[in-house]
Design an enzyme around this catalytic site. Structure first.
Site, short mmCIF file in Angstrom:
data_model
loop_
_atom_site.label_atom_id
_atom_site.label_comp_id
_atom_site.label_asym_id
_atom_site.label_seq_id
_atom_site.Cartn_x
_atom_site.Cartn_y
_atom_site.Cartn_z
N ASN A 163 0.84 -1.20 0.00
CA ASN A 163 0.00 0.00 0.00
C ASN A 163 0.88 1.25 0.00
OD1 ASN A 163 0.55 0.79 2.86
ND2 ASN A 163 -0.37 -1.23 3.21
N PRO A 191 -2.98 -11.72 10.19
CA PRO A 191 -3.36 -11.52 11.60
C PRO A 191 -3.57 -10.04 11.86
CG PRO A 191 -1.00 -11.98 11.39
CD PRO A 191 -1.60 -12.20 10.03
N ASP A 192 -4.48 -9.69 12.76
CA ASP A 192 -4.63 -8.29 13.17
C ASP A 192 -3.63 -8.07 14.30
OD1 ASP A 192 -5.40 -5.83 14.41
OD2 ASP A 192 -7.26 -5.97 13.26
N ILE A 193 -2.56 -7.38 13.99
CA ILE A 193 -1.44 -7.28 14.93
C ILE A 193 -1.85 -6.56 16.21
CG2 ILE A 193 0.91 -6.38 15.24
CD1 ILE A 193 1.20 -6.62 12.14
N LYS A 222 -13.71 0.82 15.42
CA LYS A 222 -12.43 0.12 15.37
C LYS A 222 -11.76 0.07 16.74
CE LYS A 222 -10.79 0.30 10.98
NZ LYS A 222 -10.15 0.89 9.83
N ASP A 224 -4.23 -6.20 4.85
CA ASP A 224 -5.25 -7.06 5.45
C ASP A 224 -5.16 -8.49 4.94
OD1 ASP A 224 -6.40 -5.13 7.06
OD2 ASP A 224 -7.60 -4.32 5.40
N LYS A 228 -11.02 -3.60 18.35
CA LYS A 228 -9.64 -4.07 18.48
C LYS A 228 -9.13 -3.99 19.92
CE LYS A 228 -8.47 -2.93 13.73
NZ LYS A 228 -7.38 -3.29 12.83
N PHE A 268 -4.25 3.58 14.72
CA PHE A 268 -4.67 4.58 13.74
C PHE A 268 -5.86 4.05 12.95
CE2 PHE A 268 -1.81 8.22 13.32
CZ PHE A 268 -0.86 7.88 14.25
O1 C5P Z 1 -6.29 -1.34 8.69
P1 C5P Z 1 -7.09 -0.83 9.85
O2 C5P Z 1 -7.85 0.41 9.55
O3 C5P Z 1 -7.92 -1.90 10.49
O4 C5P Z 1 -5.99 -0.37 10.93
C1 C5P Z 1 -6.36 0.12 12.18
C2 C5P Z 1 -5.24 -0.09 13.16
O5 C5P Z 1 -4.98 -1.50 13.28
C3 C5P Z 1 -3.90 0.54 12.81
O6 C5P Z 1 -3.34 1.00 14.02
C4 C5P Z 1 -3.08 -0.60 12.23
O7 C5P Z 1 -1.69 -0.44 12.49
C5 C5P Z 1 -3.63 -1.80 12.99
N1 C5P Z 1 -3.63 -3.06 12.22
C6 C5P Z 1 -2.86 -4.12 12.65
N2 C5P Z 1 -2.89 -5.31 11.99
C7 C5P Z 1 -3.68 -5.48 10.89
C8 C5P Z 1 -4.47 -4.40 10.42
C9 C5P Z 1 -4.41 -3.21 11.10
O8 C5P Z 1 -2.13 -3.97 13.65
N3 C5P Z 1 -3.69 -6.63 10.26
#
Ligand code: C5P
Length: 405
Positions: free
Chosen positions: A210, A306-308, A339, A279, A343, A325
């Site tokens: 991206n 994975p959503d980190i 969000k 994603d 999260k 963010f």
């Molecule tokens: O992409 P998204 O809008 O969901 O990102 C929101 C937050 O989640 C950001 O802080 C981004 O660094 C984090 N994130 C993450 N792992 C992902 C997608 C997003 O840590 N796979």
């Protein structure tokens, strides 16, 4: 040696009687180990010569917007990028008004507009001019954009008046600038920041990624280090130099970033997820370059990454404060609020990436900070200034969370 050692300090002097004190300011900054370059407005050259400032700073003095000697003739951009901090001292009422309007009609105001570095302003003028509603409104506008206002002080003025409007003494300006780099807000705290894009390989030569430049995350890591934190910066591939006093962990894919984040975030005080994590990733990476088949449709199956940040939030030894963010193009606030909850974050920093001023890769940003109890906006400013304001807010929340029984 203070916090100014080896810092790039751009001193801009505008045309007031206090301009001669700019010479003393440059001398004191050099004594602190700072690397100093000087911009003189045309008015300032009536009070002090470029040669004096060149002798004191050890660098050519800059006076003209169009500079034939500069690479590509864009001296203002070079100076703007070079600076770690710009101090305008003295700043006349006229310069303050032009800064408030965002004008770029001479070298000084153009550099102030073009620099991603923090800007400080030391006003100096007649007490009546300082007290005027126009000047006060302009000063408030500058302060709301994150510009640091140092002084003025009170006392006898060159015109014979007595009152507020004297340039702060150069020693006091140097102390204020030192504090800017050394605010100790996160002293002793362990901070983990993710930044930049992730790159998901399709085959040895192609990838999915991206437009994230990493600038916001790097500015945050730098601001946290300047606030005294021990900073681990986990970065995807970017074209940026890491800030001083930050431990850099370079990663490529979301999976790698995730492993490193979970390891470093364990027991940290603060986690800031500024990375634009992909994603999805290709289900498999081809070991060889995928060959084009004429007339064929190529199908790449993508699987979720994975959503980190959500995983960090699930850690048994979770960081005390987690900030993420939300880069959005529509219904920014609603998406961001959702969000934050989904999260498990303490704070979400929302920004509108459909706006060209604040989009991926821009030098500036404008954001909204959203916590459980508070929502507030930080207006358009350089990413470094936004980062400093975020550090102020997170340091404050962190103190409150740590005090909670
Ligand atoms: O992409 P998204 O809008 O969901 O990102 C929101 C937050 O989640 C950001 O802080 C981004 O660094 C984090 N994130 C993450 N792992 C992902 C997608 C997003 O840590 N796979």
């Amino acid at each position: 040696m203070g916090q100014l050692n080896q810092r790039h300090i751009l001193v801009a002097i505008s045309g007031g009687i206090a301009a001669y004190k700019g010479a003393e300011l440059v001398r004191l900054l050099k004594k602190q180990g700072a690397l100093v370059r000087v911009v003189l407005s045309r008015g300032a050259t009536e009070f002090i010569t470029p040669l004096t400032m060149q002798a004191l700073s050890g660098e050519p003095t800059h006076t003209e917007l169009l500079d034939e000697a500069a690479e590509a003739g864009m001296g203002h951009i070079e100076l703007a990028r070079w600076a770690d901090l710009m101090i305008i001292a003295p700043a006349t009422a006229d310069v303050i008004a032009r800064l408030a309007q965002g004008r770029a009609d001479d070298l000084l105001t153009t550099v102030a507009l073009a620099t991603p570095a923090p800007v400080a302003v030391a006003p100096a003028m007649n007490q009546q001019m300082w007290a005027h509603a126009a000047t006060q409104e302009n000063i408030q506008m500058l302060a709301s954009r994150g510009i640091q206002i140092v002084g003025p002080s009170a006392g006898e003025q060159a015109c014979g008046d007595v009152g507020l409007g004297r340039l702060l003494e150069p020693e006091a300006i140097v102390i204020a600038l030192n504090q800017r780099f050394d605010n100790r807000l996160l002293e002793g705290r362990r901070v983990v920041v993710t930044a930049g894009p992730t790159v998901e390989a399709i085959d040895p030569v192609r990838y999915l990624s991206n437009h994230s430049s990493g600038k916001m995350g790097y500015a945050l890591a730098g601001a946290c280090a300047d606030a005294g934190a021990q900073v681990e910066l986990i970065s995807g591939p970017v074209h940026l130099d890491p800030p001083d006093r930050v431990t850099l962990h370079l990663v490529t894919s979301a999976a790698e970033m995730c492993v490193r984040a979970l390891e470093l975030a364990d027991g940290a005080d603060l986690f800031i997820g500024a990375a634009a994590v992909a994603d999805y990733r290709p289900e498999s990476t081809s070991a060889d370059k995928i060959k084009k088949q004429a007339g064929d449709t190529l199908v790449i199956t993508l699987v979720e990454n994975p959503d980190i940040i959500a995983s960090v939030s699930q850690l048994a030894n979770r960081p005390v404060l987690i900030a993420g963010f939300a880069a959005e193009t529509n219904s920014v606030m609603d998406h961001a609020r959702e969000k934050r909850l989904r999260k498990g974050l303490d704070m979400i920093i929302a920004n509108d990436v459909s706006d060209p001023d604040t989009t991926f890769g821009a030098e500036q940003n404008a954001v909204h900070l959203i916590t459980e109890t508070e929502e507030r906006s930080l207006p358009l400013a350089s990413k470094r200034v936004i980062a400093e304001q975020i550090v102020l807010a997170v340091a404050d929340s962190l103190e409150r969370l740590l005090r909670r029984p």
